[in-house]
Motif scaffolding. Sequence first.
Motif: not given
Length: 544
Positions: A433-449, A496-507
């Motif tokens: 949802r547009s209101k639920d996206l996380v904008k970190s350092g100018g880049e979008w992080i999908s809360s759903v993913d 640790n579970h997320l470490a090899d699944r998402v980009a580091k800045w998504w953690l």
Amino acid sequence: MDGLMQRRSLALPPVFHRAEQIFAHKTMVTVRPDGVRSVTIAAWAQRVRRLATVLDQLGLDTGARVGTFAWNTQEHVELYFAAPCSGRILHTVNVRLFTEQIQYVIEHASDEALFVEKSLLPIVWPLRNELPRVRHWVVIDDGSDVEIPTDERVHDYDQLLARAAPFEGRFEVDDENSAAAICYTSGTTGNPKGVVYSHRSILLHSMLNLMADHIGLSERDTVLPVVPLFHVNAWGLPYASVMAGATLVLPGSRTDPESILDLVERQRVTVTAGVPTVWNNAVPHLSRFDLSSLRIVVSGGAAVPVVLSEAWRVQAGVPITQAWGMTETSPMASFGSLRSHHDDLDTESLSMVRASQGQVLPLIDLRLVDTDSGAEVPWDGTSVGELQASGPWVASGYLGDGEGGDSFTEDGWLRTGDIAGIDSYGYIRLVDRSKDLVKSGGEWISSVDLENHIMAHPAVLEAAVIAKPDEKWSERPVACVVLHADELITGDDILNHLADRVAKWWLPDEVHFLDEIPKTSTGKFSKKTLRERFYPSDVNTPQR
């Protein structure tokens, strides 16, 4: 030159008359406090005819709003047809709204009569003095021990039907564009908004549910709508089931996982539909029931994690099929059944296809628009933009709200508020949802993913990701996690579970363990409530 076809209205009366005539032997089943009750369509249709006469006797003119405050029952489906087929407008009130919102929608819709299940009277009867337009309160006896008020405005549903003669002849609705039903949005960011469905939109949407590459309802099906009848016409299933001649199984107020799975087993249900929370809560109980009759389990209202769909596929033999839509799209706009170009995919790839929101449906137009430039975004499977919709069962405005303000574009398309990508086959992948996206350092992080990856951890039952304000990065993700019973893990285990699944800045910067994630009135995660809990100073910042 005009076509030489009869100008017959696309309206609900022919659906009712066909069912009454050729499906009279079929049944409708309702779960009551005292057991399961079955009625033939012939007997149900006679009650619909009597109810139409009752509406006349109550002095409800053509166009009058008829409110309902009820669960999934035979009586509710009687109102589904009696009100619109006789020229009135059905308004299904969400019983899970806050008291102030219940009062608002009944008053805003101008309901003149309210049909209330007896067990629900304590919620709405105290509002009677705030609802001057409601002239009649009709109580449906559901077997509860709630005392019925002594008041001249209060009537007993079955007594009214018993005294009324059945409506004779055929129902007629000449204008297919006349209003048939009203449903309000969940109102998570303000007052709920009224969406007004026409006879034409409901009929077309019902026919859609009979299509082979959609749900494909047929006379042989037994349909269990877990999604409430007060929520977007129960996704059209009551109307479509009557149209197809399918057996309709109605769970009443008993929608806990074990009751639903028991119904599937005992009634040999083939089609069922509900929000992801329902199917997630059912997973621990799947092995205890015979679910072999199921051919499709539909989920909508929120994204379905891959791990949830796969749990159903492995344990129940049928994966969860996603559909996408909203109150404003009646609600179906896409459906996730597999197509021929998926035939050679392996199991893991197929699970990822099922994690999408499916293919855009016939007669629905979608487009992606860049939120900054306003330019249209291509359907290439990688580019994303705001998802906009147009079609014959898509709203063009809201009740009493003119053109609907910012919810609609200048050329009349619905702005869904979803950020999505679409591939060349028309399969939708919701990013957020547009209101639920996380904008970190100018880049979008999908809360759903991020939520899907967290819920892939075997100890996790539910996960919701919200944004927290951050001076350096603008926003950072925060995970709110509910564990399965008897599980005990730490925030570091999640990272640790997320470490090899998402980009580091998504953690996530923080992991909060909760007993329960708050839900909206339609069963979705209430991220607004989470933001108010953890970051109250930030909840009133302008939405993107």
